[in-house]
Write a protein that holds these residues in place. Structure first.
Motif, short mmCIF file in Angstrom:
data_model
loop_
_atom_site.label_atom_id
_atom_site.label_comp_id
_atom_site.label_asym_id
_atom_site.label_seq_id
_atom_site.Cartn_x
_atom_site.Cartn_y
_atom_site.Cartn_z
N PHE A 47 0.83 -1.19 0.00
CA PHE A 47 0.00 0.00 0.00
C PHE A 47 0.87 1.25 0.00
O PHE A 47 1.89 1.31 0.68
N VAL A 48 0.41 2.27 -0.74
CA VAL A 48 1.11 3.55 -0.79
C VAL A 48 0.26 4.64 -0.15
O VAL A 48 0.66 5.29 0.82
N ALA A 49 -0.92 4.86 -0.70
CA ALA A 49 -1.78 5.94 -0.20
C ALA A 49 -3.19 5.73 -0.70
O ALA A 49 -3.41 5.02 -1.69
N THR A 56 -10.43 12.71 2.28
CA THR A 56 -9.67 12.26 3.45
C THR A 56 -8.57 11.33 2.95
O THR A 56 -8.83 10.44 2.14
N THR A 57 -7.36 11.54 3.43
CA THR A 57 -6.22 10.78 2.92
C THR A 57 -5.64 9.87 3.98
O THR A 57 -5.81 10.08 5.19
N TYR A 58 -4.92 8.87 3.49
CA TYR A 58 -4.24 7.91 4.38
C TYR A 58 -2.99 7.46 3.65
O TYR A 58 -3.03 7.17 2.45
N TYR A 59 -1.88 7.41 4.38
CA TYR A 59 -0.60 7.08 3.77
C TYR A 59 0.09 5.94 4.50
O TYR A 59 -0.08 5.77 5.71
N ALA A 60 0.91 5.21 3.75
CA ALA A 60 1.84 4.30 4.38
C ALA A 60 2.80 5.15 5.21
O ALA A 60 3.29 6.18 4.73
N ASN A 61 3.05 4.73 6.42
CA ASN A 61 3.86 5.55 7.33
C ASN A 61 5.22 5.89 6.73
O ASN A 61 5.71 7.02 6.90
N GLY A 65 5.07 12.50 3.94
CA GLY A 65 5.98 13.61 3.77
C GLY A 65 6.64 13.67 2.41
O GLY A 65 7.06 14.74 1.97
N ARG A 66 6.75 12.54 1.73
CA ARG A 66 7.34 12.54 0.39
C ARG A 66 6.29 12.37 -0.70
O ARG A 66 6.43 12.90 -1.80
N PHE A 67 5.24 11.62 -0.41
CA PHE A 67 4.19 11.34 -1.39
C PHE A 67 2.91 12.07 -0.98
O PHE A 67 2.57 12.14 0.20
N GLN A 81 1.63 12.52 -6.23
CA GLN A 81 2.82 13.35 -6.36
C GLN A 81 3.92 12.72 -5.52
O GLN A 81 3.75 12.52 -4.31
N MET A 82 5.04 12.39 -6.16
CA MET A 82 6.14 11.72 -5.47
C MET A 82 7.37 12.62 -5.53
O MET A 82 7.85 12.95 -6.62
N ASN A 83 7.87 12.99 -4.38
CA ASN A 83 9.03 13.87 -4.27
C ASN A 83 10.19 13.14 -3.60
O ASN A 83 10.00 12.12 -2.94
N SER A 84 11.37 13.70 -3.78
CA SER A 84 12.58 13.15 -3.15
C SER A 84 12.67 11.64 -3.38
O SER A 84 12.89 10.87 -2.44
#
Length: 124
Positions: A47-49, A56-61, A65-67, A81-84
């Motif tokens: 899982f990514v996000a 409402t969003t949920y992210y893999a821990n 901060g990057r995605f 959006q994927m950064n760094s």
């Protein structure tokens, strides 16, 4: 029936950014939940996000901060959006959709529809 088509993958250097898109067609209005998963070579899909219709969003821990996930309900499109970016982000990225919302939304079996995937390769 719903069809999901991803785009935006490619080759990027470490530290760079990419934005993936996924367009839903068919009964796209049924999709209460849209998510991104990824599968690296030799690894299980993870899982990514995810984002609800109400955004409402949920992210893999590990990716917070990057995605960033977002969606445009009018265009039936979800973005990632994927950064760094790091070499370990190299994977096939899959868009997934669900007709119901369960929380937390990180289990594959909760999703009813899947795209074909788009390759992201991060070079060191």
């Amino acid at each position: 029936q719903v069809q999901l088509v991803e785009s935006g993958g490619g080759l990027v250097q470490a530290g760079g950014s990419l934005t993936l898109s996924c367009v839903a067609s068919g009964r796209a209005s049924d999709l209460l939940l849209l998510g991104w998963f990824r599968q690296a070579p030799g690894k299980e899909r993870e899982f990514v996000a995810a984002i609800t219709r109400g955004r409402t969003t949920y992210y893999a821990n590990s990716l917070k901060g990057r995605f960033t996930i977002s969606r445009d309900n009018a265009k039936n499109t979800v973005f990632l959006q994927m950064n760094s970016l790091k070499p370990e982000d190299t994977a096939v990225y899959y868009c997934a959709g669900a007709g119901s919302t369960s929380w937390p939304p990180h289990q594959e079996h909760e999703y009813d529809y899947w795209g074909q995937g788009t390759q992201v390769t991060v070079s060191s």
